[in-house]
Every structure is written in C-alpha cells, then in structure tokens.
Design an enzyme around this catalytic site. Structure first.
Site, PDB file in Angstrom:
ATOM      1  N   ASP A  42       1.099  -1.388   0.237  1.00  0.00           N
ATOM      2  CA  ASP A  42      -0.094   0.167  -0.072  1.00  0.00           C
ATOM      3  C   ASP A  42       1.264   1.411   0.300  1.00  0.00           C
ATOM      4  OD1 ASP A  42      -2.469   1.224   0.359  1.00  0.00           O
ATOM      5  OD2 ASP A  42      -1.415   2.313   1.980  1.00  0.00           O
ATOM      6  N   GLU A  69       1.455  -0.874  -5.133  1.00  0.00           N
ATOM      7  CA  GLU A  69       0.360   0.718  -5.231  1.00  0.00           C
ATOM      8  C   GLU A  69       1.627   1.979  -5.650  1.00  0.00           C
ATOM      9  OE1 GLU A  69      -2.953   3.432  -3.463  1.00  0.00           O
ATOM     10  OE2 GLU A  69      -1.662   2.466  -2.700  1.00  0.00           O
TER      11      GLU A  69
END
Ligand code: GLC
Ligand code: CA
Length: 542
Positions: free
Chosen positions: A202, A260
């Site tokens: 993330d 990401e």
C-alpha cells in the site's frame, strides 16, 4: 499451483474487497470464511491469485487501511484459523493469496503509536515522524495530506506534531528507524510464514519525506498533493523495497511484491522495479489504470510504452482499470453510453483489452459481471451506523458482490453494511450464469483463452497501426510462430479499417473470440468491426 516458478509474470490477480465479497455469519460484513465459500466461483473464472484488502484489526477510520495490529485478523473478518483454511482451500484450487501490507502508516490506535505518543523519551517515539512546530505555532511545514487538511497533527501532551500523508488517524511510520524497520519485516515474515504468496504494498510512494522539510510555495499545485518531490517516490524508498524483496526471495514458491505505485510517468515506474530488477516485481501501471476515456490513440500510447519500455527490459507490466479507490470501469468508460447494453459492450472491450495483454492483469471483484458504481443518490442515502461508521465517496465502488436476487443479494442473510444497490436486483452472478451471452461468460471465455493460448499471456506485444482512428490493434506472438491479433473498435459506430505494423499480417485462420456477428475477419481488403467491436483471432503461419 499454477505456472510453477515466476507464476506472477503472466498472472491474473483478482482483488477482493473483503468487507464486500461474502458474509458468512449474517452480520452484514464480508469475511474470510465467506471468501472460502466462494472459491469455486473464482476457480471457475480462472484467476491465479487473490489480493485481499486489509482484514487486520482496525478502528476503520479508513476501512482497514489504518491497522492497529498487523499480525492478527479483525474479529469482524474472522480468525487466523480462517485465514489458514482460506490459504489451504485456495491452494487446493490452484490459487494463491496476497496480503495487503500497509507499510506507510499504522492506525493511531496501534500499540506502537500509543507508546510513541506517551512521551518524548519513549524508545518507540521515533518509530513515527515527529517535528517541532514553527516558532509562530504553525505546523512544521505547510504540506497538505492526500485526504485533505494539513499533513500534521499536534499532540498537545508532548508538544510536537506528527506527520500523516493520509488521515490524522494514520500516522506515518518512520522507516529511518532500524528497530521499526525490523518490526515491519517481522510482519512480512509472519504472513509469508502463514502461506501468503506475497504482498500488495500500500502507498509505497510515500515511505519517506524530504529530510530538509522544504516550504511548499503552492501545496495544492503541480502534479498534486500526493506527487510532490518532498513526499512521493523519494530515493530512500529503494533501499526498503530492496530489503523487502530480499526477504521475500528467501522464501520458496516465488513470492511476489505487487505495488501501489502511483507514479504518473514511465521513467518513475521503471525505477519502481529497481535498477537491477531487485525491488517490486509488479508495480501497477496507474497511467493506464486511471484512464477515464477509451481513446484508441491514448490507449495505444500507454500500451506500446508499457510493452516496449517495461517488458522490453525483461520486467513484467501490470495492467488494470479498476480497484477499491476509483470509479468502476463499467461506469467510468460507459459514462457517455446510451444505455446499459452499450455499457456492457464497452465492458466486453475493456476486459478483452486487459486479458489479452502479455504480462500481469488485475481484476477488481465484480468486474466479471460488469458491476457498476453505486449511483450518487443511492450512496448519499446509504445509512451510517456501527458497520459503516463514516461515509467515504469511494464506497460507490465497494458495494456488496451481488450473487443472486433478494434483499441481501446473496451476499448476506442480514443487512449488508453498504447497500448492494437497486441494480443488484436484476444484475447478479446467478442471472449472468444463466445467460450465455452475459459478461460473466465473456470474461470466463477470455480467461480460458488466456490459459489455452500461452501467446496471450507470454507473447511479445507487437504494435499495429490502424487506418481508422477509433481502432486499437495489436498482435502478440511467440517465437514458435503462434500469433494472435487483437482489434478493438473504441467507438459506437461500425468501422472498416486496414491494419499495418511490425508484423506483416498474414491473415487470420481462426476467430477465437468476437463480440458480435458484425465483426469481420481480416482479409486483404481490411477488417470490419461493429460498435465497440472486439476481435481476437489467431494468425495464419506463413
Ligand atoms: C491506498 C489504498 C487506499 C487507502 C490509502 C491509505 O491508496 O488503496 O484505499 O485509503 O492507501 O492507506
Ligand atoms: Ca460477516
């Protein structure tokens, strides 16, 4: 398991928003046991791996992206035993599991942050990013957070500010601190030891900030709040990602890092693979993933670049259109369409585009049935309560998976935490299962083609040019002579076109997939495609 070593180079990875996939105990909240119950659907679809959004204990200020314990399962999602069962059952069906690793920040309720804020002298103080304010009482810098408001929150008892790239409830952790780093690597070891095939990382762009803490003359300007030279894609990131890669490489079974990587230019994306290919194997391509319009020339630009620059250097390009943060592709690309039938035709095209790319493809749950955004009016009317403590615009793309008709949409026997929406009454898995012309069958056929034709996942991409500006065309080819042509009409008008390009097109011998009977085979006279027409055909050998 599918594919043996380096399975991830040609994988289809299916993202599951855990809260919304399947509720197994009637509390209205999706859970790990629910996913286990639905594995047959995923196996039949033919995906290789599942990326699960965070299911760890969390106060849910950002639905799980504020983690208060990295090494456990939140009671609402189940138990560690449920995780073990899911790994085993998925493995039995040839699917792997990726854990969402929230590396940039924890929850402000994590024991580490509670300790850090307890006193300036606490040994964990510097596990987070603390600074003194400016002499006039303002925060240390004038930087904004990605979710709006200042990126600093004042902690009155200790008289300092802590930094948060996202919400105040998501304090950034300090990756400079050796003990913190080791603690985070222990988290990675925990899940790898428990059967994770790797991680979706993330917000990897934001691990470090500029140590000079510069003043920003225009905090909201330039490429935007999350793309500043002082808070995004800092050179310091690379060492952490290299260390994490070494750690995951130490485990057997080809573990993988899917990132990401919200980078808006190709040189930056290339750097995310590591100078020696020694960082993330799969940084996501947001340049393509964030497109909002099916413009053949722009698509071609991004695809040509990804294959030439990324695959051309031996890396794996990663393609997607949907995820839990952005408008669903069915709604986004269909925004100007006349009706749902046209939106379905567009969705056929976008899924054909994704699933014929050599490289790795991400699908977001529901894409296989053309799940739509929850309309604004329905989202505004969706109630708040203990299961949904705060409204988030992104909830429009996080609605419960509609499995069948009925009040809980087959998702829950109770009241879903977020309404599945009116559309769910008529558009659901069961209904599409029964209709052979449905998007579900179309998506399955594409995945099946990808399995039966190695050229579609591992071939070399060959750009083609089309005489018609609405037609996107490319071929993929393997050295053994297998080759497939893909032609996509990105417009609502039927077109005729001639194709030209890197391969001398020898003509088609078999139509593998066509969206409708107005699609014509490639002949010396050219190619005909109906509105939003899709043609996937194998090319004849010379
Ligand atoms: C990533 C996640 C998003 C989350 C944010 C903060 O962008 O995809 O859902 O809100 O990080 O963790
Ligand atoms: Ca539940």
């Amino acid at each position: 398991m599918s594919g043996g070593t380096e399975w991830w180079r040609h994988a289809v990875i299916y993202e599951i928003y855990v809260r919304s996939f399947q509720d197994s105990n009637g509390d209205g909240i999706g859970d790990l046991k629910g996913i286990t119950q639905r594995l047959d659907h995923l196996q039949q679809l033919g995906v290789d791996a599942l990326w699960l959004t965070p299911f760890f204990p969390s106060p849910n200020a950002d639905f799980g992206y504020d983690v208060s314990d990295y090494c456990d399962v939140a009671p609402e999602y189940g138990t560690l035993a449920d995780w073990d069962e899911l790994v085993a059952e998925a493995g039995r069906r040839g699917m792997r599991l990726l854990v969402d690793f929230v590396m940039n920040h924890s929850s402000d309720q994590h024991a580490w942050f509670r300790a850090a804020r307890s006193s300036r002298e606490h040994p964990m103080r510097d596990w987070y990013v603390w600074r003194d304010g400016q002499p006039d009482g303002r925060p240390p810098t004038n930087w904004d957070s990605i979710f709006g408001g200042p990126a600093w929150t004042y902690d009155a008892p200790t008289g300092q500010w802590y930094y948060h790239a996202f919400l105040p409830e998501q304090p950034d952790i300090n990756w400079h601190h050796p003990a913190l780093r080791e603690a985070m690597y222990d988290v990675a070891r925990f899940w790898l030891g428990r059967g994770a095939a790797g991680f979706r990382l993330d917000a990897t762009a934001h691990l470090f900030e500029d140590p000079a803490w510069p003043h920003d003359p225009d905090p909201a300007g330039g490429a935007g709040v999350g793309q500043k030279a002082y808070n995004a894609n800092r050179p310091e990131n690379h060492a952490v990602l290299r260390e994490l890669r070494q750690l995951t490489d130490g485990y057997d079974g080809a573990r993988v890092l899917l990132g990401e990587s919200t980078i808006d230019h190709l040189p930056g994306l290339l750097q995310a693979y590591g100078a020696a290919g020694d960082e993330m194997q799969l940084p996501m391509n947001f340049m393509l993933g964030r497109l909002t319009q099916l413009d053949a020339a722009r698509l071609k630009h991004h695809l040509d670049a990804a294959h030439h620059e990324i695959a051309g250097r031996g890396h794996t390009p990663v393609f997607f259109f949907g995820n839990h943060d952005q408008h669903r592709p069915w709604s986004r690309f269909g925004a100007a369409a006349r009706d749902d039938a046209e939106r379905d035709a567009i969705a056929r095209l976008t899924s054909a585009l994704l699933l014929t790319q050599p490289g790795t493809v991400l699908l977001y749950y529901g894409e296989e049935i053309g799940l739509a955004d929850l309309p604004d009016s329905e989202l505004a009317a969706a109630p708040l309560g203990p299961q949904r403590p705060r409204a988030d615009d992104r909830d429009r793309c996080r609605t419960p998976m509609p499995w069948s008709a009925g009040p809980g949409a087959g998702f829950s026997s109770g009241t879903p935490w977020l309404p599945a929406g009116k559309r769910a009454a008529t558009r659901h898995v069961e209904q599409q299962e029964a209709e052979t012309g449905s998007l579900l069958h179309w998506t399955r056929r594409l995945l099946a083609l990808r399995r039966s034709h190695p050229v579609l996942r591992a071939g070399r991409y060959l750009p083609l040019s089309s005489s018609h500006p609405s037609v996107l065309a490319y071929a993929v080819a393997l050295p053994d002579g297998q080759a497939v042509l893909v032609a996509l009409n990105c417009s609502a008008a039927a077109v005729s076109t001639r194709l030209d390009g890197a391969v001398a097109l020898p003509g088609c011998d078999a139509l593998l997939l066509a969206s409708d009977d107005t699609v014509g085979l490639l002949t010396s006279a050219g190619l005909k495609l109906g509105a939003w027409g899709v043609l996937v055909a194998s090319l004849r050998q010379r």
